[in-house]
Design a protein around this motif. Structure first.
Motif, PDB file in Angstrom:
ATOM      1  N   ARG A 137       1.094  -0.915  -0.014  1.00  0.00           N
ATOM      2  CA  ARG A 137      -0.019   0.022  -0.383  1.00  0.00           C
ATOM      3  C   ARG A 137       0.700   1.181  -0.128  1.00  0.00           C
ATOM      4  N   GLU A 138       1.512   1.382   0.612  1.00  0.00           N
ATOM      5  CA  GLU A 138       2.971   2.256   0.688  1.00  0.00           C
ATOM      6  C   GLU A 138       3.199   2.039  -0.373  1.00  0.00           C
ATOM      7  N   ARG A 141       0.837   4.384  -2.581  1.00  0.00           N
ATOM      8  CA  ARG A 141       0.616   4.905  -2.624  1.00  0.00           C
ATOM      9  C   ARG A 141       1.572   6.910  -3.148  1.00  0.00           C
ATOM     10  N   SER A 145      -1.530   8.866  -6.709  1.00  0.00           N
ATOM     11  CA  SER A 145      -1.713  10.823  -6.439  1.00  0.00           C
ATOM     12  C   SER A 145      -3.201  10.329  -5.825  1.00  0.00           C
ATOM     13  N   TYR A 146      -3.443  11.006  -4.468  1.00  0.00           N
ATOM     14  CA  TYR A 146      -4.839  10.914  -3.087  1.00  0.00           C
ATOM     15  C   TYR A 146      -5.986  10.831  -4.213  1.00  0.00           C
ATOM     16  N   LEU A 152      -6.423   4.368  -0.795  1.00  0.00           N
ATOM     17  CA  LEU A 152      -4.414   4.173   0.134  1.00  0.00           C
ATOM     18  C   LEU A 152      -4.730   4.610   0.378  1.00  0.00           C
ATOM     19  N   TYR A 153      -4.894   5.499   1.071  1.00  0.00           N
ATOM     20  CA  TYR A 153      -4.557   6.655   1.607  1.00  0.00           C
ATOM     21  C   TYR A 153      -4.343   6.977   3.475  1.00  0.00           C
ATOM     22  N   TYR A 154      -5.451   6.046   3.745  1.00  0.00           N
ATOM     23  CA  TYR A 154      -6.597   5.569   4.924  1.00  0.00           C
ATOM     24  C   TYR A 154      -5.926   3.702   4.644  1.00  0.00           C
ATOM     25  N   GLN A 180     -10.150  -0.728  -1.023  1.00  0.00           N
ATOM     26  CA  GLN A 180      -8.471  -0.977  -1.336  1.00  0.00           C
ATOM     27  C   GLN A 180      -8.106  -1.892  -1.760  1.00  0.00           C
ATOM     28  N   THR A 183      -7.289  -1.981  -5.139  1.00  0.00           N
ATOM     29  CA  THR A 183      -6.836  -2.014  -5.338  1.00  0.00           C
ATOM     30  C   THR A 183      -5.153  -2.284  -4.889  1.00  0.00           C
TER      31      THR A 183
END
Length: 320
Positions: A137-138, A141, A145-146, A152-154, A180, A183
């Motif tokens: 996930r990192e 990210r 982009s968000y 992905l950013y949570y 999530q 993805t």
């Protein structure tokens, strides 16, 4: 020179495992690890490994073949632990000769002990590669982009905050989690495919390994097994977070877990329900030793039975 080497070996009492022209020194640590793959606890595994070393030295067997060592180990296990574990050891040794990588997927809700269990299972199986879905996930990210992939950013239990469209009556916590997982499944699939190409055994662990999002039967050239870890008792589950961060109950990560505990439990229940539908094993983590033993039992029964069906391999490594 060879004569001098043999004399030196005898003086030192060093045991060499020989196969053809190659030779490696006997290692109690490696032997104990191979014994632990049967589900035997580390203390007993090291005890048996020491017994084997003592026997070889007492009988002046300072040079043994792999087959001889395997038979000696099976006999020691039969005598010290029981015939059942001797049989398990021989099965596992037969499986190690199979030219197919083992890929273990360890899923389950946040805080059920997946990382601890996956690390120990990998150690007992001699697997050196562990991949965490949070690491994937990192990486994703850093690429997306968000604006492109907001979920992905949570964290998994807060992914619903990244939903851009209404959930049409569905539970937003589950909807955000599913988006999530879908993805990250792309990254997990890529990891599995690379391991198969390079013929590498790996353990993948993380909350994103949800039954149905990646189907083990899709991968014909590897043994891919999905296992779910769960904690049925809610209070015991909550206690895991205290163990994870002892003395840091005031820290923000710990508070976040407790504030979102209901969502964490909800996601865990969702994962477990899919495991039931897919007939994937879901193991209740109430005792680590029992959990390790159950997982190892599932692995070598599943893999051995599949390989036996396809090739006629028996527990001695020969043909039936």
């Amino acid at each position: 020179m060879k004569k001098n080497n043999k004399e030196s070996q005898k003086k030192q009492g060093r045991i060499i495992i020989t196969d053809g022209k190659n030779g490696l020194p006997y290692s109690k640590g490696l032997m104990a690890s191979s014994i632990m793959a049967t589900g035997i606890v580390p203390s007993k595994s090291y005890k048996v490994a020491q017994m084997i070393q003592d026997k070889l030295r007492a009988e002046r067997m300072l040079s043994v073949t792999t087959k001889e060592l395997r038979d000696i180990t099976a006999e020691a296990l039969k005598k010290e632990i029981g015939e059942e574990y001797a049989g398990k050891y021989l099965k596992w040794q037969a499986l190690s000769q199979i030219d197919k990588p083992l890929i273990l997927l360890v899923g389950g809700g946040t805080g059920v002990g997946k990382s601890t269990i996956a690390t120990e299972i990998a150690h007992r199986l001699g697997v050196t590669r562990i991949v965490q879905t949070d690491s994937l996930r990192e990486v994703m990210r850093a690429v997306f982009s968000y604006e492109l992939m907001p979920t992905l950013y949570y964290s998994s239990f807060e992914a619903w905050k990244g939903l851009r469209t209404p959930t049409a009556g569905d539970d937003p916590v589950i909807s955000g989690f599913k988006e999530q997982v879908s993805t990250i499944a792309v990254g997990v699939r890529a990891v599995i495919e690379r391991a198969i190409r390079e013929s590498l055994d790996i353990v993948v662990e993380g909350v994103h390994l949800v039954p149905g999002f990646i189907e083990p039967f899709e991968f014909k050239d590897a043994f891919v097994l999905q296992i779910i870890i769960k904690v049925d008792d809610a209070q015991q589950h909550k206690n895991h977070f205290y163990v994870r961060d002892p003395g840091f109950a005031s820290h923000r990560p710990f508070k976040r877990y407790l504030e979102n505990f209901d969502n964490i439990r909800k996601i865990g229940t969702y994962i477990e329900s899919l495991a039931i539908k897919k007939n994937d094993p879901a193991i209740n983590s109430y005792s680590l030793d029992a959990t390790y033993s159950s997982i190892l039992e599932i692995i070598y029964n599943t893999v051995f039975n599949k390989e036996k069906t396809m090739t006629g391999l028996d527990s001695q490594g020969g043909n039936v």
